[in-house]
Design a protein around this motif. Structure first.
Motif, PDB file in Angstrom:
ATOM      1  N   MET A  57      14.493  71.969 -38.498  1.00  0.00           N
ATOM      2  CA  MET A  57      13.655  71.432 -38.194  1.00  0.00           C
ATOM      3  C   MET A  57      12.445  71.283 -38.561  1.00  0.00           C
ATOM      4  O   MET A  57      11.696  72.249 -37.915  1.00  0.00           O
ATOM      5  CB  MET A  57      14.036  70.422 -36.689  1.00  0.00           C
ATOM      6  CG  MET A  57      12.662  68.836 -36.552  1.00  0.00           C
ATOM      7  SD  MET A  57      13.766  67.741 -37.089  1.00  0.00           S
ATOM      8  CE  MET A  57      15.108  67.258 -36.206  1.00  0.00           C
ATOM      9  N   THR A  70      13.816  65.354 -31.779  1.00  0.00           N
ATOM     10  CA  THR A  70      14.617  65.955 -31.337  1.00  0.00           C
ATOM     11  C   THR A  70      14.323  65.859 -29.866  1.00  0.00           C
ATOM     12  O   THR A  70      15.592  65.909 -29.792  1.00  0.00           O
ATOM     13  CB  THR A  70      13.900  67.886 -31.523  1.00  0.00           C
ATOM     14  OG1 THR A  70      13.763  68.198 -32.262  1.00  0.00           O
ATOM     15  CG2 THR A  70      14.296  68.810 -30.691  1.00  0.00           C
ATOM     16  N   ARG A  74      18.287  64.469 -28.258  1.00  0.00           N
ATOM     17  CA  ARG A  74      18.161  64.690 -27.387  1.00  0.00           C
ATOM     18  C   ARG A  74      19.188  63.769 -25.943  1.00  0.00           C
ATOM     19  O   ARG A  74      19.863  64.001 -25.601  1.00  0.00           O
ATOM     20  CB  ARG A  74      17.491  65.861 -26.220  1.00  0.00           C
ATOM     21  CG  ARG A  74      16.766  67.249 -27.224  1.00  0.00           C
ATOM     22  CD  ARG A  74      18.857  68.269 -26.636  1.00  0.00           C
ATOM     23  NE  ARG A  74      18.223  69.280 -27.705  1.00  0.00           N
ATOM     24  CZ  ARG A  74      19.329  69.696 -28.854  1.00  0.00           C
ATOM     25  NH1 ARG A  74      20.228  69.163 -28.706  1.00  0.00           N
ATOM     26  NH2 ARG A  74      19.071  70.866 -29.166  1.00  0.00           N
ATOM     27  N   VAL A  84      19.750  72.388 -32.705  1.00  0.00           N
ATOM     28  CA  VAL A  84      17.899  72.232 -33.137  1.00  0.00           C
ATOM     29  C   VAL A  84      17.220  73.257 -33.324  1.00  0.00           C
ATOM     30  O   VAL A  84      16.559  73.809 -32.550  1.00  0.00           O
ATOM     31  CB  VAL A  84      17.449  70.936 -32.663  1.00  0.00           C
ATOM     32  CG1 VAL A  84      16.089  70.779 -33.783  1.00  0.00           C
ATOM     33  CG2 VAL A  84      18.565  69.550 -32.515  1.00  0.00           C
ATOM     34  N   ALA A  86      13.947  74.821 -34.047  1.00  0.00           N
ATOM     35  CA  ALA A  86      12.195  74.861 -35.256  1.00  0.00           C
ATOM     36  C   ALA A  86      11.698  75.555 -36.202  1.00  0.00           C
ATOM     37  O   ALA A  86      12.249  77.025 -35.815  1.00  0.00           O
ATOM     38  CB  ALA A  86      11.272  74.614 -33.981  1.00  0.00           C
ATOM     39  N   CYS A  99       7.473  73.383 -28.383  1.00  0.00           N
ATOM     40  CA  CYS A  99       8.389  73.802 -29.040  1.00  0.00           C
ATOM     41  C   CYS A  99      10.167  73.471 -28.019  1.00  0.00           C
ATOM     42  O   CYS A  99      10.636  72.367 -28.090  1.00  0.00           O
ATOM     43  CB  CYS A  99       9.334  74.407 -29.938  1.00  0.00           C
ATOM     44  SG  CYS A  99       7.767  74.069 -31.479  1.00  0.00           S
ATOM     45  N   PHE A 104      13.394  72.069 -28.690  1.00  0.00           N
ATOM     46  CA  PHE A 104      14.279  72.706 -28.962  1.00  0.00           C
ATOM     47  C   PHE A 104      14.893  73.799 -28.407  1.00  0.00           C
ATOM     48  O   PHE A 104      15.116  74.377 -27.916  1.00  0.00           O
ATOM     49  CB  PHE A 104      12.731  73.601 -30.650  1.00  0.00           C
ATOM     50  CG  PHE A 104      12.585  72.398 -31.277  1.00  0.00           C
ATOM     51  CD1 PHE A 104      13.140  72.253 -32.428  1.00  0.00           C
ATOM     52  CD2 PHE A 104      12.015  71.494 -30.894  1.00  0.00           C
ATOM     53  CE1 PHE A 104      12.632  71.224 -33.316  1.00  0.00           C
ATOM     54  CE2 PHE A 104      11.172  70.758 -31.910  1.00  0.00           C
ATOM     55  CZ  PHE A 104      11.278  69.999 -32.900  1.00  0.00           C
TER      56      PHE A 104
END
Length: 261
Positions: A57, A70, A74, A84, A86, A99, A104
Motif C-alpha cells: 500500500m 488500511t 482493519r 498490509v 506500507a 504507519c 500497517f
C-alpha cells in the motif's frame, strides 16, 4: 533464497505508473500474481470482491490515501487479518510509528530494491499454506562502475544495478521515467501558476522516488525541496525550484541519448 511464498496473490496499491511497473515486474519475476489499484478506494473494492494474500500500500494517493484504506481494512472482519505493508518515500521513525498506528504490518521505503521487497514479503507470506514451490535467489549487489555518471544529471549505474545492465532495457526504463516526469511537470507548473504550495509538495513527493530509482538525484533533490517546502518555502523560492526542472530533464534526456543510444 525464499521458498514457497511468492506464488501469492498480491494487491499493489500505487498511483505512480513507473513505481507500478517496477513493483509488478519484481513481483511477477518472483512468481506472484499481481493486481493493481490506483488508490485506496479501488483497493477496498477489490479486496471485498476477491482474495489477496498481501497488500502493498502506497500512502499518498488521490481519492483515498493509504492510511484511511488500511483503517477500513482493519475495521472489516473479513479483511482484518490481511497483511498490509506500507510503501512510502517517507522513512522517518515518526512516519513508521504513524504507519503502525494506522494498522500497517510492516514498512518498505521507496525507492525499493528487489531484495528488500522479497525479504519483507517473506515475513508475512511464509506462514501461508504450501503452494507450488518457487524460489527466488537475490544475488549479492554488484555495481557496474562502467555506467557511473553525474548523479546531478543521471547516474546510470543505479538502474544498471536495479534492473540489470542491458542497454535496451535501461534506455526503456529511463525514458519511462522521463515521460512520467514531464507529464507531472505540467501539473507542477500549473500548481505554481495557482500559487498552490500544497499541490507542489504532493507532486514533489510523487516524483522523488522514481527519480532516485533511475539515478537522477539532481531532479530528486528538486522534488524533495518542493515536498519539504510546502510548509516553509515561499512562492519565489518555489518558482526558482520549478524553473530548474525542465532544463534538467532536457539534460537527462541528452545523457540518455548519449550513453544508451
Amino acid at each position: 533464497m525464499y521458498k514457497n511464498i511468492f506464488c501469492a496473490r498480491i494487491l499493489l496499491v500505487e498511483n505512480n505508473l513507473l513505481n507500478q511497473e517496477i513493483a509488478v515486474e519484481f513481483l511477477e519475476n518472483a512468481g506472484a500474481t499481481v493486481c493493481v489499484a490506483q488508490n485506496g478506494a479501488e483497493a477496498i473494492d477489490l479486496l471485498r470482491k476477491d482474495h489477496f494474500d498481501c497488500v502493498l500500500m502506497d500512502i499518498q494517493m488521490p481519492v483515498m490515501d493509504g492510511f484511511e484504506a488500511t483503517r477500513l481494512i482493519r475495521a472489516d472482519a473479513a479483511l482484518a487479518e490481511t497483511p498490509v505493508i506500507a510503501m512510502t518515500a517517507s522513512s522517518s521513525n515518526e512516519y513508521r510509528e504513524r504507519c503502525i498506528a494506522a494498522g500497517f504490518n510492516d514498512f518498505i521505503s521507496k525507492p525499493f530494491r528487489p531484495d528488500m521487497l522479497y525479504t519483507t514479503l517473506a515475513r508475512w507470506l511464509e506462514a501461508r499454506p504450501q503452494q507450488m514451490p518457487f524460489s527466488v535467489i537475490t544475488p549479492t549487489s554488484t555495481i557496474d562502475t562502467a555506467w557511473a555518471g553525474d548523479p546531478n544529471i543521471i547516474d546510470l549505474s543505479v538502474p544498471a544495478e536495479l534492473i540489470g545492465g542491458n542497454k535496451l532495457e535501461m534506455r526503456e526504463f529511463a525514458l519511462k521515467f522521463l515521460t512520467s516526469a514531464r507529464y507531472d511537470l505540467t501539473k507542477i507548473e500549473s500548481a505554481l501558476k495557482r500559487n498552490d504550495l500544497s499541490a507542489l509538495g504532493t507532486l514533489g513527493h510523487h516524483n522523488r522516488a522514481p527519480a532516485i530509482m533511475v539515478g537522477a538525484m539532481g531532479f530528486a533533490n528538486l522534488c524533495q525541496a518542493l515536498e519539504l517546502g510546502k510548509d516553509s518555502v515561499n512562492m519565489d523560492q518555489a518558482r526558482d525550484i520549478v524553473s530548474q526542472m525542465r532544463p534538467l530533464l532536457d539534460r537527462i534526456n541528452e545523457q540518455i541519448d548519449k550513453d544508451l543510444a
